[in-house]
Design an enzyme around this catalytic site. Sequence first.
Site, mmCIF file in Angstrom:
data_model
loop_
_atom_site.group_PDB
_atom_site.id
_atom_site.type_symbol
_atom_site.label_atom_id
_atom_site.label_comp_id
_atom_site.label_asym_id
_atom_site.label_seq_id
_atom_site.Cartn_x
_atom_site.Cartn_y
_atom_site.Cartn_z
ATOM 1 N N TYR A 128 -0.420 55.489 104.193
ATOM 2 C CA TYR A 128 0.758 56.334 104.096
ATOM 3 C C TYR A 128 0.584 57.464 103.084
ATOM 4 O O TYR A 128 1.184 58.519 103.206
ATOM 5 C CB TYR A 128 1.970 55.510 103.639
ATOM 6 C CG TYR A 128 2.405 54.411 104.563
ATOM 7 C CD1 TYR A 128 2.804 54.689 105.867
ATOM 8 C CD2 TYR A 128 2.447 53.086 104.128
ATOM 9 C CE1 TYR A 128 3.232 53.679 106.707
ATOM 10 C CE2 TYR A 128 2.877 52.075 104.964
ATOM 11 C CZ TYR A 128 3.266 52.362 106.252
ATOM 12 O OH TYR A 128 3.686 51.357 107.076
ATOM 13 N N THR A 135 -1.895 55.232 113.382
ATOM 14 C CA THR A 135 -1.171 55.404 112.119
ATOM 15 C C THR A 135 -0.715 54.057 111.567
ATOM 16 O O THR A 135 -0.587 53.075 112.300
ATOM 17 C CB THR A 135 0.089 56.270 112.299
ATOM 18 O OG1 THR A 135 1.114 55.490 112.952
ATOM 19 C CG2 THR A 135 -0.195 57.519 113.100
ATOM 20 N N ASP A 136 -0.445 54.045 110.269
ATOM 21 C CA ASP A 136 0.259 52.896 109.706
ATOM 22 C C ASP A 136 1.688 52.913 110.235
ATOM 23 O O ASP A 136 2.155 53.889 110.820
ATOM 24 C CB ASP A 136 0.222 52.941 108.182
ATOM 25 C CG ASP A 136 0.254 51.550 107.571
ATOM 26 O OD1 ASP A 136 0.809 50.629 108.199
ATOM 27 O OD2 ASP A 136 -0.282 51.380 106.460
ATOM 28 N N TRP A 137 2.398 51.826 110.022
ATOM 29 C CA TRP A 137 3.662 51.582 110.726
ATOM 30 C C TRP A 137 4.817 52.406 110.159
ATOM 31 O O TRP A 137 5.036 52.465 108.959
ATOM 32 C CB TRP A 137 3.979 50.085 110.655
ATOM 33 C CG TRP A 137 3.509 49.296 111.837
ATOM 34 C CD1 TRP A 137 4.240 48.363 112.523
ATOM 35 C CD2 TRP A 137 2.241 49.352 112.510
ATOM 36 N NE1 TRP A 137 3.497 47.850 113.571
ATOM 37 C CE2 TRP A 137 2.272 48.432 113.585
ATOM 38 C CE3 TRP A 137 1.082 50.096 112.318
ATOM 39 C CZ2 TRP A 137 1.207 48.230 114.452
ATOM 40 C CZ3 TRP A 137 -0.009 49.897 113.180
ATOM 41 C CH2 TRP A 137 0.072 48.980 114.228
#
Length: 651
Positions: free
Chosen positions: A325, A361-363
């Site tokens: 992030y 991507t990260d969540w």
Amino acid sequence: MKKLFNAILYFLLVALGIILVATIIFNGYYSILNKRAAKELQEVSQLTVDGLPFRDLNKNGQLDPYEDHRQPVDLRVDDILRQMTLEEKIGLMWHPPIGIDDEGELQAKPSILSSVSTYDAIIYRKLNHFNLLNVSEARELAIWSNKIQQLAEQTRLGIPISISTDPRHGIRNFIGRNSFDGNWSKWPEPIGLAATRDSLLVVEFGRIASQEYRAVGIRTALHPMADLATDPRWGRINGTFGEDAHLAAQMTAAYIYGFQGAELGPNSVACMTKHWPGGGPQENGEDAHFQYGKNQIYPGNNFNYHLIPFQAALKAKTAMIMPYYGIAVDQTNENVGMSFNKEIITKLLREEYGYDGVVCTDWGIIEGLSFMGYELVEAKNWGVEKLSVEERIVKVIHAGVDQFGGNMHTRQLLKLVRQGTISEKRIDESARRLLSAKFALGLFDNPFVDPDQAVEIVNQEAFKAKGQLAQRKSIVLLKNKQSSSGTSALPLPKGIKIYTENIDQNEAARYATVVDRLDEADVAILRLKTPYEERDDDLMESLFHQGNLHFQEPERSRLLNIMQQKPTIVCIYMDRPAVIPQLSRQCSGLLADFGAQDDAVLDIVFGDFSPSGRLPFEIPSSMEAVKAQKEDLPYDSKDPLFPFGFGLTYE
């Protein structure tokens, strides 16, 4: 008073009526939606060609190249891409969470864990990658996996489902350690695997965990973490392999090889190595899940050091990569989160390192987690907070990312392509990578599992024994006080009287006589955990261990008082390095564990297993030393209490 009582009663009855009506409407809507969706499904027949069975996934009565396992992956991808609609391609690019109903049933309506029903997600939104959060027992999970694959094969092209999960095998997992564990074999956390210094053991862990995952239908591991634990305050250290880049590189490569093998294939679980380009150097040790932790900083000018474990992951052919992030402050021409940063994804990862695998991507970077209009977890859209949802989607795709974790904005992406903001050719690039992984894993050929075999495989005795061995090998002996006569405090003789805290008394009774009062004991044995600051402003924050690392009053004095009264053996679970100079001076024996059951600790304490673990990070001498460290440098605190690599043994 009677009028007031009647008014309150009336209000409660009206509120109850509204809730009841809303529930009936909610359930009725999804019942109708699911039934309507099911009408779009077609049964899959089996074709026999050259004496071999094949599934007729597109229901056209003939064997297409993408249905033929004898064909090379590239040819199969070309064939299915030609047949896919734009909506189906876009469906590949979203990777939201999904839930399981009781007894392995498909989730029929939204929940906190998944904001759409399974039928809506697969049939209408064309999704086929899901992150599993709540995990049932092996049989139920295998039954559910078969049900969701059966639903998927009846869609127009029969594209199979890819199920992913965060780590499940640790004893104290980072997130959801009680609610979401499942009945897996129990191993130390990754930081504990690093403490063993045994890369062959890590390969074996990967192979065992892969078998257990595959037995229940999980084919993507949202791990390993190749990040470096260069700031001891960071709340995700237990998921890493420590602060040394070369040790982490060795462990990361072994981990990926264990899960995937030499090549990605039907006997693999695909690894999504994270968090590119290294999420460890967090400003003040604060995590990038939160706005106050959005910055990754490099005061030691050590950005490239954090790439070393990822270089090993790429060499080990990790199938997927997840950026973090955070903002790599002043390392590129714009300070935005990693997945929004074209220099980080396209220039560095794609071009300089030549990576052509899946980048996800990260969540929750497009939008946060909401339920019924209430935001439970904020979006991690650092540096692009002022952009709209559609603008964030465009920026991520132009950065070079293939898939969005945790979100499912299919309609917005479809609109962007139709209006020409994003080309279908660019969508095809990501679809090709995502489909290639599905084909390589054999999901198009046979995504189904055997529930009876799942029960036999998951947490079988042989796997359990290997995990128990790893727990023992990961424990680090830090102090073993000697008396004036030269006798060591450890190992303890069996049969003595012991006072314990945070240890199962029935387990302890196998080694010694357990007493309830300290004054009756010969020795005290305490299991502790690294302190942290309680933070619970939102759901996610309550799951993290962050901030200070030292024991606060009155707990510190209470522990020291025990040590003054009796010889005391202390074992501390170190999900982060604890600041313990006073406890270390006062205790007779000191151990660090990184995820270990009581019997593993007691085997060390009573000499049934000789300690062999070595610290995967240094243990600082004070919080002042921690605060003076540079976030991106390894082992740089002043006068550490125990240095990186320290570890005693009985031999």
